[in-house]
Structure formats: structure tokens, C-alpha cells
Scaffold this motif. Structure first.
Motif, PDB file in Angstrom:
ATOM      1  N   GLN A  59       0.843  -1.201   0.000  1.00  0.00           N
ATOM      2  CA  GLN A  59       0.000   0.000   0.000  1.00  0.00           C
ATOM      3  C   GLN A  59       0.879   1.253   0.000  1.00  0.00           C
ATOM      4  O   GLN A  59       0.584   2.221  -0.694  1.00  0.00           O
ATOM      5  CB  GLN A  59      -0.942   0.019   1.204  1.00  0.00           C
ATOM      6  N   THR A  60       1.940   1.245   0.778  1.00  0.00           N
ATOM      7  CA  THR A  60       2.865   2.375   0.811  1.00  0.00           C
ATOM      8  C   THR A  60       3.507   2.570  -0.549  1.00  0.00           C
ATOM      9  O   THR A  60       3.641   3.701  -1.031  1.00  0.00           O
ATOM     10  CB  THR A  60       3.957   2.137   1.867  1.00  0.00           C
ATOM     11  N   GLN A  66       2.287   1.670  -3.496  1.00  0.00           N
ATOM     12  CA  GLN A  66       1.303   2.157  -4.465  1.00  0.00           C
ATOM     13  C   GLN A  66       0.965   3.625  -4.225  1.00  0.00           C
ATOM     14  O   GLN A  66       0.846   4.401  -5.176  1.00  0.00           O
ATOM     15  CB  GLN A  66       0.043   1.302  -4.397  1.00  0.00           C
ATOM     16  N   SER A  67       0.820   4.022  -2.977  1.00  0.00           N
ATOM     17  CA  SER A  67       0.495   5.423  -2.703  1.00  0.00           C
ATOM     18  C   SER A  67       1.658   6.340  -3.074  1.00  0.00           C
ATOM     19  O   SER A  67       1.441   7.446  -3.577  1.00  0.00           O
ATOM     20  CB  SER A  67       0.107   5.612  -1.237  1.00  0.00           C
TER      21      SER A  67
END
Length: 99
Positions: A72-73, A75-76
Motif C-alpha cells: 500500500q505504501t 502504491q500510494s
């Protein structure tokens, strides 16, 4: 034999004896292995994941390939980089020259 010759012979024998105490086989260094579990050698320069800090082989070095726990990190961060790039390239009326 003079005392100088005896000292030289003794020093020479001592250096030969000290040379034989050195092991003839070099010690083997431990090679870092892929943390994904494939057993391949980890790549030194690009094999460390910047999100989870684990070492991977060339096949598993990308976060998508090793199912990174911090995906998630990742991708963000990619979305933020893309957003900044697109905003910087945005065309506005003030930039367009009229003829």
C-alpha cells in the motif's frame, strides 16, 4: 658460522614457520540469499526492497514479485509521484500562445 649468520638463519627459519601457520584455504564468505525463499543469491545493488528492507534475487526484487508487506505504501508513493508529474505538465490557458 658467525653469530650474524646464525641470527639470519634463525630469522629466516622463523619466517618460514610463521608462513606455514597461515591456513592455505581462504575463508568462504556467506552469500546473502533471497528472502522470498527461492534460494538464489540476492542481488547486492538493486536487490534490497526500499519498502520492507529485505534482500531479494533479481527475479523477486520488485515489490509486486515478492508480495511486499508494504505494498500500500508503495502504491500510494507511486500515485503521488504520478500526480505531481501530471500537475507539473498541466496545460493552462496562460501557457497556450494565441496567434
Amino acid at each position: 658460522m658467525s653469530s650474524v649468520e646464525q641470527q639470519a638463519a634463525t630469522a629466516s627459519a622463523a619466517s618460514v614457520a610463521s608462513d606455514t601457520s597461515i591456513p592455505s584455504t581462504p575463508s568462504k564468505r556467506k552469500v546473502a540469499r533471497c528472502d522470498f525463499g527461492c534460494g538464489a543469491a540476492a542481488v547486492k545493488t538493486i536487490g534490497t526492497c526500499r519498502y520492507c528492507s529485505s534482500q531479494y534475487c533479481a527475479k523477486h526484487r520488485l515489490p509486486e514479485a515478492h508480495a511486499c508487506a508494504n505494498m500500500q505504501t508503495c502504491q500510494s508513493a507511486a500515485k503521488e509521484r504520478l500526480e505531481k508529474r501530471l500537475i507539473g505538465e498541466k496545460t493552462v490557458g496562460a501557457k497556450v500562445a494565441t496567434a
